[in-house]
Design an enzyme around this catalytic site. Structure first.
Site, PDB file in Angstrom:
ATOM      1  N   GLU A   1      -9.781  -2.713   5.007  1.00  0.00           N
ATOM      2  CA  GLU A   1     -10.453  -2.557   6.289  1.00  0.00           C
ATOM      3  C   GLU A   1     -11.654  -3.509   6.350  1.00  0.00           C
ATOM      4  O   GLU A   1     -12.091  -4.030   5.330  1.00  0.00           O
ATOM      5  CB  GLU A   1     -10.937  -1.103   6.423  1.00  0.00           C
TER       6      GLU A   1
ATOM      7  N   HIS B   1      -7.355  -5.861   9.743  1.00  0.00           N
ATOM      8  CA  HIS B   1      -7.061  -5.505   8.340  1.00  0.00           C
ATOM      9  C   HIS B   1      -5.723  -6.079   7.885  1.00  0.00           C
ATOM     10  O   HIS B   1      -4.810  -6.294   8.687  1.00  0.00           O
ATOM     11  CB  HIS B   1      -7.171  -3.993   8.090  1.00  0.00           C
TER      12      HIS B   1
ATOM     13  N   ASN C   1      -7.807  -4.255  13.978  1.00  0.00           N
ATOM     14  CA  ASN C   1      -9.181  -4.577  13.531  1.00  0.00           C
ATOM     15  C   ASN C   1      -9.194  -5.715  12.501  1.00  0.00           C
ATOM     16  O   ASN C   1     -10.199  -5.937  11.845  1.00  0.00           O
ATOM     17  CB  ASN C   1      -9.863  -3.329  12.954  1.00  0.00           C
TER      18      ASN C   1
ATOM     19  N   ASP D   1       0.815  -1.216   0.000  1.00  0.00           N
ATOM     20  CA  ASP D   1       0.000   0.000   0.000  1.00  0.00           C
ATOM     21  C   ASP D   1       0.846   1.263   0.000  1.00  0.00           C
ATOM     22  O   ASP D   1       2.049   1.233   0.243  1.00  0.00           O
ATOM     23  CB  ASP D   1      -0.986  -0.004   1.189  1.00  0.00           C
TER      24      ASP D   1
END
Ligand code: F6R
Length: 268
Positions: A144, A139, A137, A67
């Site tokens: 996400e 990811h 979380n 990313d």
């Protein structure tokens, strides 16, 4: 999913570095998938050490990062390009022309940029070994919760939690991007091997959900349950919520015996 539990983060990094070295030793033009964030920094230190000790050359390596922030200048110290230069590329013999990040400026079309990144990965022969961290979380990359489990490289809006988690890396008066280009979960799933590193207690819930929870877009990392060659390497703190730690440790010993008997074989 192969789960390997180590006493500490240092051992996690050393094991991940051995995977990278094994790939480079066994494939003529290896393609690495790379991650940023705090977790792989210790891996990159080990790789630089191996390079300085003449144990590892990156001359034949191409790389694709997971990313990059949207519309960030590569020279911005907060860009993932700067992160990779500072932590790895500037300290080894990799040809920077063979290092790729999914960039997109304001004047470029993120959809086209995503397609181009996917095509570049394919043209390089596909990713042999994808290094991953995991968000609190669940990811992976910037996929996400609720991300499509078959998504490809695209622009994503970060969740409030991710923005908050990453705010530690920005000065209070510094602009923090809230969108990023990221490989999709489908992109990651196409890698031949996936090596997910997780350390620290704040990852324990996400790790437990990824390994023992339902396959769900609410925990993007759970998609790795469907990957043929996913290896998860944890320190004790990140593994602390897993019920079957004894089994994973026993299975790891059995694997070591099998490797000693038949050789350590990766189907790159
Ligand atoms: C970074 C990335 C993210 C991180 C994750 C964990 O390229 O793709 O998914 O791996 O946010 O970050 P750290 O390691 O900082 O806890």
């Amino acid at each position: 999913m192969q789960v390997v539990i180590f006493d500490n983060a240092e051992q996690v990094a050393a094991h991940a570095a051995d995977w990278v070295a094994d790939l480079v030793a066994n494939k003529p033009s290896p393609v690495l998938g790379l991650a940023t964030g705090s977790t792989p920094i210790s891996l990159y230190k080990k790789l630089v050490e191996k390079h300085k000790n003449d144990e590892l050359s990156f001359k034949s390596v191409s790389s694709f990062n997971l990313d990059e922030y949207h519309n960030i200048d590569p020279s911005n110290p907060q860009s993932y390009r700067s992160f990779m230069n500072d932590n790895l590329f500037d300290h080894v013999d990799i040809d920077k022309a063979n290092t790729h990040l999914p960039t997109c400026t304001d004047t470029q079309n993120p959809r086209e940029q995503g397609l181009k990144y996917e095509a570049a990965i394919k043209a390089a022969g596909g990713i042999d070994l994808q290094i991953l961290g995991i968000g609190a979380n669940g990811h992976i990359g910037f996929n996400e919760p609720t991300s499509s489990l078959v998504s490809k490289t695209r622009i994503k809006t970060l969740t409030e939690q991710t923005i908050k988690d990453n705010s530690r890396l920005f000065n209070p008066d510094e602009y923090q991007p809230d969108t990023a280009m990221t490989m999709g979960i489908g992109t990651i799933m196409e890698s031949r091997y996936v090596l997910l590193m997780a350390t620290g207690e704040n990852k324990a819930d996400a790790v437990n959900d990824m390994i023992t929870g339902a396959l769900s877009a609410m925990c993007p990392a759970s998609a790795l349950q469907m990957h043929e060659n996913a290896v998860v390497i944890l320190d004790k703190a990140a593994a602390s919520k897993l019920k079957d730690q004894g089994y994973y440790q026993w299975a790891d010993k059995q694997n070591a015996k099998l490797n000693a008997q038949y050789g350590f074989y990766h189907n790159y």
